[in-house]
Design a protein around this motif. Structure first.
Motif, PDB file in Angstrom:
ATOM      1  N   PRO A  81       0.845  -1.201   0.000  1.00 23.66           N
ATOM      2  CA  PRO A  81       0.000   0.000   0.000  1.00 23.66           C
ATOM      3  C   PRO A  81       0.880   1.251   0.000  1.00 23.66           C
ATOM      4  CG  PRO A  81      -0.111  -1.140   2.116  1.00 23.66           C
ATOM      5  CD  PRO A  81       0.649  -2.021   1.186  1.00 23.66           C
ATOM      6  N   HIS A  82       0.454   2.271  -0.709  1.00 24.53           N
ATOM      7  CA  HIS A  82       1.266   3.491  -0.806  1.00 24.53           C
ATOM      8  C   HIS A  82       1.435   4.162   0.550  1.00 24.53           C
ATOM      9  CE1 HIS A  82       1.087   3.099  -5.100  1.00 24.53           C
ATOM     10  NE2 HIS A  82      -0.227   3.085  -5.073  1.00 24.53           N
ATOM     11  N   THR A  83       0.496   3.887   1.450  1.00 30.08           N
ATOM     12  CA  THR A  83       0.581   4.493   2.785  1.00 30.08           C
ATOM     13  C   THR A  83       1.841   4.052   3.515  1.00 30.08           C
ATOM     14  OG1 THR A  83      -0.900   2.719   3.397  1.00 30.08           O
ATOM     15  CG2 THR A  83      -1.850   4.904   3.255  1.00 30.08           C
ATOM     16  N   ILE A  95       7.259   4.071   1.213  1.00 28.64           N
ATOM     17  CA  ILE A  95       8.572   3.472   0.985  1.00 28.64           C
ATOM     18  C   ILE A  95       9.538   4.476   0.394  1.00 28.64           C
ATOM     19  CG2 ILE A  95       9.742   1.840  -0.544  1.00 28.64           C
ATOM     20  CD1 ILE A  95       7.542  -0.111   0.102  1.00 28.64           C
ATOM     21  N   ASN A  96       9.013   5.361  -0.484  1.00 28.27           N
ATOM     22  CA  ASN A  96       9.945   6.258  -1.173  1.00 28.27           C
ATOM     23  C   ASN A  96       9.615   7.728  -0.959  1.00 28.27           C
ATOM     24  OD1 ASN A  96       7.738   6.723  -2.761  1.00 28.27           O
ATOM     25  ND2 ASN A  96       8.512   5.590  -4.532  1.00 28.27           N
ATOM     26  N   GLY A  97       8.714   7.999  -0.029  1.00 26.36           N
ATOM     27  CA  GLY A  97       8.466   9.395   0.306  1.00 26.36           C
ATOM     28  C   GLY A  97       7.458  10.079  -0.587  1.00 26.36           C
ATOM     29  N   ASN A 136      -1.166  10.644  -4.279  1.00 20.51           N
ATOM     30  CA  ASN A 136      -0.964  10.779  -5.727  1.00 20.51           C
ATOM     31  C   ASN A 136      -1.264   9.490  -6.492  1.00 20.51           C
ATOM     32  OD1 ASN A 136      -0.056  13.300  -5.128  1.00 20.51           O
ATOM     33  ND2 ASN A 136       2.094  12.664  -5.038  1.00 20.51           N
ATOM     34  N   ASN A 137      -1.563   8.404  -5.765  1.00 22.86           N
ATOM     35  CA  ASN A 137      -1.738   7.116  -6.434  1.00 22.86           C
ATOM     36  C   ASN A 137      -3.074   6.509  -6.034  1.00 22.86           C
ATOM     37  OD1 ASN A 137       1.044   6.571  -7.635  1.00 22.86           O
ATOM     38  ND2 ASN A 137       1.542   7.094  -5.529  1.00 22.86           N
ATOM     39  N   PRO A 138      -3.695   5.754  -6.933  1.00 22.44           N
ATOM     40  CA  PRO A 138      -4.933   5.073  -6.523  1.00 22.44           C
ATOM     41  C   PRO A 138      -4.599   4.037  -5.434  1.00 22.44           C
ATOM     42  CG  PRO A 138      -4.268   4.404  -8.741  1.00 22.44           C
ATOM     43  CD  PRO A 138      -3.330   5.488  -8.318  1.00 22.44           C
TER      44      PRO A 138
HETATM   45  C1  NAG Z   1       7.194   5.753  -5.247  1.00 21.24           C
HETATM   46  O1  NAG Z   1       6.368   4.599  -5.137  1.00 21.24           O
HETATM   47  C2  NAG Z   1       5.122   4.700  -5.783  1.00 21.24           C
HETATM   48  C3  NAG Z   1       4.418   3.431  -5.509  1.00 21.24           C
HETATM   49  O2  NAG Z   1       4.160   3.333  -4.127  1.00 21.24           O
HETATM   50  C4  NAG Z   1       5.331   4.932  -7.266  1.00 21.24           C
HETATM   51  O3  NAG Z   1       4.089   5.062  -7.892  1.00 21.24           O
HETATM   52  C5  NAG Z   1       6.179   6.170  -7.460  1.00 21.24           C
HETATM   53  O4  NAG Z   1       6.454   6.307  -8.819  1.00 21.24           O
HETATM   54  C6  NAG Z   1       7.469   6.064  -6.685  1.00 21.24           C
HETATM   55  N1  NAG Z   1       8.203   7.300  -6.782  1.00 21.24           N
HETATM   56  C7  NAG Z   1       9.507   7.326  -6.939  1.00 21.24           C
HETATM   57  C8  NAG Z   1      10.120   8.685  -6.949  1.00 21.24           C
HETATM   58  O5  NAG Z   1      10.174   6.316  -7.057  1.00 21.24           O
END
Ligand code: NAG
Ligand code: NAG
Ligand code: NAG
Ligand code: NAG
Length: 947
Positions: A227-229, A232-234, A239-241
């Motif tokens: 889950p995006h919550t 992992i990468n800030g 911004n994502n479904p």
């Molecule tokens: C970070 O992760 C999301 C998925 O959780 C992805 O959609 C997004 O592109 C990623 N952003 C970067 C900067 O890697």
């Protein structure tokens, strides 16, 4: 000029009007900061309402998000591909893996998929028609959060802080170095849901991982579609479904044992937690309704310090006295109502969480079904779910529809809530149209053998396609991952397994496993399987047994029907019997009419072959090409001493450990305890073992260090007085290992004292003069070496046997030289403890397994089982060993492993064992095609019939 200025004025007025419309009904100036805040709030509202799942464009992907740059494309040629589809779909052909995806299945025109440069790096593997399935998906695993070997400091499965902990996350305890990953992969498992344990009603959030090592070497790197919550990468999740989230709930005995609560408390815990989540969800919805309507004044931000107490009292912690502290929830006025501790449970109510609920009994299932309807949330899967097959109509009442049911195949009866579990549950549920999943609960069942759970479910009547789906596409769907794993289809993740036989054949083992297109087995040891293993087994008819399980509400009568008179077995294809202390094959002549006859009277064979004069038989039993083979012997579990493992009142109990600090109870009579005095007959594990072709059990008292004297008894006897005792005092048993009540050296010193001393119990005299064996339960090669040195210094003959002996392969030749017998009790090896950590894994990781290695060294080897539920599976355990031995273990040797070899190791004379014979209908003792239909016992003077 004038006209131009006029136009500019008009434009300005229109713009102001538009702005006024946007910010209505706040006529005042809206600062950029406030605008940003509003945009954020609107995004949160939109996110809260958006359904979870892959975006509609998902299948347009050309490369997996898990693709590892530099991975060569692979063409697997000439496979028999079971695709995981809804129908029994088998494709013969090739599979192309590239960019972490399955690019093509069947006929593969390479140039359509690969560039010239990629073509150069293409790896081509011809598998010669071998079976291929999707990677195995384990819906219920504790791999990485538990620890193998078990180490107290390393168990992160259960938090013991409180019964309700929806804010915990299994990913936070995931150890990337656990020994189980390689083992599970070598069994074809490519994906697993890592669930928190069942000590809590809400144990926390679960995460789905792929079981390969990653370049990053991090737990986060193993996650599949997290889950995006999780941040992992800030990048903001807004911004994502939303993706699917996962959570664990548990009811029944486990949470009740940990907290001083019962089932009523459990249900109230759930209702109180869900009520909290519901209040937050409702506050969010009311808030969002206002802002989406542009009524910003109604949610105006006040002074930073002003917070509004939402009327929510939440139980989060149990203090030292076991009393619950309350924790109230506060939200700043004007903010989106949210709480980090409850947001995951709010998402359950929003239908965005795949909930896995550990629940066994009808009473527990009923509570969850009511809960789901009271608060209106779906349940993805019920786990363990022992009684689900008894309440299909209840399951269908779950809010949002019947969940998938995740089951064990035969690991049952260790507590009341598991007592009514049935091997027929998978087929019964499937008949009601309910999705069936087989799961490991690793390490309860070693995830490596998850496919074997499906194979057993198939043996007991689950349709072959559904059985394969139960560990591939069905769990994938239950995880919300069915769009990318669990099937072999174009565009799916490149997770596939190539098997050494039909995947539902007994002992099916991977030749190679691909995860994200990367081969996982470095140098694969493939056993050559017999021709019959390459087709799905033609399993027996268990319709009557399945119906009885349901009609007797999980406790069908297991007692046989005894025939005192004559029985005639027709169409017998082979006959083995005991003769002179060995198990030997007897020629069966074919009658002119075809098929051969065996006539039995009073449990004794009176005629083989042409038996025209034996008319007027009492009963004719058609073996349909099956065989008659001596009854097997079981050792290693407390069978006959233990009925429900976790219920003291059903068990013989443990003997006192003389090396423990607590004083021994004052004794009257014997000081060395005899198992024969504690035997119970007619238990369900005992009778199922009997129905599984096991006629003799050897059980030792349960204890650490000095266990006592084992006894050999007839598992089919109704009580101790009727031909029940085969040998009352078989051997003296001790257990030596690390982590006991005294140091290993103390245990050895005490053993030396027993052996070199004088006086004491009669069994000691017999052990000292070599006429009774000393059986040492021991796993570590170092401790076994110490015991071999001890034996070397012993002046007389010492009949020594190692039981367990996971590490015995390290000193196999020395064990053989010392004339020590070994009983392997974990034939499917697993490093449970530090003493067992150096297992011999067997194919595909090593060429040989432990039993084969010891036999090659010349050791007298027997095969046992650790768990009483598993005694019934003795023939499958032995068969597995033979099947993976590349033909080195023939049928006579295989039979000896669970008869004569085992008996010698345990102080029984094979010559004096009762000549019990088992009739298998439809096939051989060592296969998935046969079932036991009768036991002939000379000693009891009768034939027991199960049909
Ligand atoms: C970070 O992760 C999301 C998925 O959780 C992805 O959609 C997004 O592109 C990623 N952003 C970067 C900067 O890697
Ligand atoms: C596939 O393998 C089978 C078994 O080895 C063989 O009989 C068959 O000819 C092979 N087919 C192709 C197309 O190579
Ligand atoms: C014996 O059983 C086998 C397997 O079911 C069957 O194919 C065969 O026809 C049977 N033979 C007779 C004589 O009934
Ligand atoms: C061993 O000791 C037992 C018990 O003292 C005795 O009955 C038996 O005859 C002895 N056997 C041998 C071989 O010495």
């Amino acid at each position: 000029m004038v006209a131009h200025r006029y136009q500019l004025y008009l434009l300005a007025i229109l713009l102001s009007l538009a702005l006024y419309q946007v910010s209505k009904p706040l006529p005042t100036h809206v600062s950029p900061a406030e605008q940003a805040r509003r945009a954020d709030i609107l995004a949160r509202c939109a996110y809260a309402k958006a359904p979870a799942g892959p975006p509609p464009t998902f299948h347009a992907r050309q490369q997996s998000d898990r693709y590892v740059r530099g991975t060569n494309p692979v063409l697997v040629k000439n496979a028999t591909i079971w695709t995981g589809g809804d129908v029994d779909e088998v494709v013969r052909g090739d599979v192309l893996l590239a960019h972490g995806l399955i690019k093509a299945v069947g006929v593969v025109p390479l140039d359509a998929y690969l560039t010239g440069a990629e073509m150069v790096n293409l790896e081509v593997v011809d598998v010669g028609g071998a079976w291929m399935t999707p990677g195995i998906v384990d819906l219920h695993s504790h791999i990485g959060v538990g620890s193998s070997p078990e180490l107290n400091g390393a168990d992160d499965t259960n938090s013991l802080k409180a019964p309700i902990l929806p804010w915990l996350r299994s990913i936070d305890g995931l150890n990337t170095h656990d020994a189980s990953y390689e083992l599970a992969r070598s069994g074809g498992v490519t994906t697993a849901q890592i669930l928190p344990g069942s000590a809590n009603n809400i144990g926390g959030q679960a995460f789905v991982i792929k079981l390969r090592d990653t370049q990053e070497r991090s737990p986060s790197g193993m996650l599949l579609e997290p889950p995006h919550t999780l941040s992992i990468n800030g990048s903001s999740h807004l911004n994502n479904p939303p993706r699917w989230r996962h959570m664990k709930h548990a009811c029944g005995e486990n949470p009740s044992r940990v907290y001083s609560q019962n089932r009523m408390d459990t249900q109230w815990n759930f209702r109180r937690a869900y009520d909290t989540a519901r209040q937050i969800r409702d506050a969010q919805d009311a808030f969002c309704a206002r802002v989406e309507d542009g009524r910003w004044d109604a949610v105006r931000r006040m002074d930073e310090d002003v917070v509004r107490r939402m009327d929510v009292d939440v139980t989060t912690e149990v203090d030292g006295d076991g009393v619950w502290d309350d924790w109230s929830h506060e939200v700043a006025d004007g903010e989106f109502p949210e709480d980090l501790q409850w947001e995951a449970l709010v998402d359950v109510l929003r239908g965005k969480v795949k909930l896995a609920v550990h629940c066994y009994e009808a009473v527990d299932l009923d509570g969850i079904v009511r809960l789901s309807n009271e608060f209106k949330f779906p349940v993805a899967s019920f786990h363990h779910a022992g009684e689900t097959y008894l309440v299909p109509d209840l399951l269908k009442k779950t809010w949002g529809g019947a969940p998938s049911i995740a089951l064990f195949a035969s690991n049952f009866r260790k507590k009341r809530e598991a007592y009514r579990s049935s091997e027929f549950a998978p087929r019964v549920l499937a008949e009601h149209g309910i999705p069936v999943v087989m799961k490991s609960d690793h390490p309860v069942v070693n995830s490596r053998y998850l496919l074997h759970e499906a194979a057993q479910a198939h043996y007991y009547g689950l349709d072959a396609s559904l059985a394969l789906q139960s560990v591939t596409s069905t769990p994938a769907a239950a995880l919300g991952m069915g769009h990318r794993i669990g099937s072999i289809r174009e565009g799916y993740d490149a997770d596939i397994v190539v098997w050494d036989s039909h995947p539902l054949a007994l002992g099916a083992t991977p030749q190679q496993v691909y995860i994200d297109g990367i081969p996982q087995i470095k140098s694969s040891h493939v056993s050559h399987k017999p021709r019959s293993s390459h087709c799905a087994p033609n399993t027996p008819d268990f319709d009557a047994e399945a119906a009885a399980a349901v009609s007797h509400v999980g406790l069908p009568p297991l007692e046989p029907r005894a025939l005192a008179g004559r029985a005639i077995f027709v169409n017998v294809s082979s006959l083995w019997t005991r003769a002179g202390g060995e198990v030997v094959e007897v020629e069966v002549e074919r009658e002119a009419a075809g098929g051969s006859l065996v006539v039995v009277e009073g449990g004794r064979i009176v005629c083989i072959g042409s038996c025209a004069s034996y008319g007027g038989t009492v009963e004719t039993i058609d073996l349909k090409g099956g065989s008659i083979v001596p009854g097997l012997t079981t050792y290693g579990s407390p069978i006959g001493l233990s009925e429900i493992r976790l219920e003291a009142s059903t068990n013989d109990g443990s003997v006192h450990d003389p090396l423990s600090a607590s004083p021994a109870p004052p004794m009257i009579g014997d000081t060395i305890i005899r198992a024969v005095d504690g035997l119970q007959f007619g238990g369900r594990n005992t009778l199922l073992a009997y129905r599984g072709g096991v006629t003799t059990a050897v059980s030792a008292p349960t204890g650490s260090f000095l266990q006592g004297i084992s006894t050999a008894f007839a598992v089919g006897a109704p009580n101790a007085l009727q031909h029940a005792i085969v040998k009352s005092d078989a051997a003296l048993h001790v257990a030596i290992g690390h982590g006991g009540s005294a140091s290993v050296s103390t245990q050895i010193a005490a053993l030396r004292g027993l052996l070199f001393g004088t006086g004491g119990d009669e069994i000691l005299q017999r052990v000292r003069n070599g006429s009774a064996p000393l059986v040492v339960a021991v796993e570590s090669a170092d401790i076994m070496s110490t015991l071999l040195r001890l034996k070397a210094t012993y002046p007389g003959a010492l009949a020594l046997t190692f039981a367990g002996a996971a590490e015995a392969h390290l000193i196999a030749d020395e064990i053989a030289q010392a004339g020590v017998s070994v009983v392997v009790t974990s034939n499917k090896p697993y490093p449970w403890t530090w003493d067992q950590r150096r297992i011999l894994a067997g194919p595909p990781i090593t060429e040989e397994g432990l039993v084969a290695r010891l036999l090659r060294a010349g050791v007298n080897v027997g095969v046992g089982v650790v768990d009483e539920y598993n005694a019934r599976n003795t023939r499958f355990e032995v068969a597995w060993t033979a099947l993976e031995s590349n033909g080195r273990i023939d049928k006579a040797t295989a039979l000896a492993l669970a008869t004569t070899n085992l008996e010698k190791a345990l102080g029984l004379s094979p010559e004096r064992m009762p000549n019990d014979l088992i009739a298998y209908q439809g096939g051989d003792v060592f296969g998935f095609e046969s079932k036991v239909v009768a036991v002939m016992s000379e000693q009891m003077g009768r034939t027991d019939v199960f049909v």
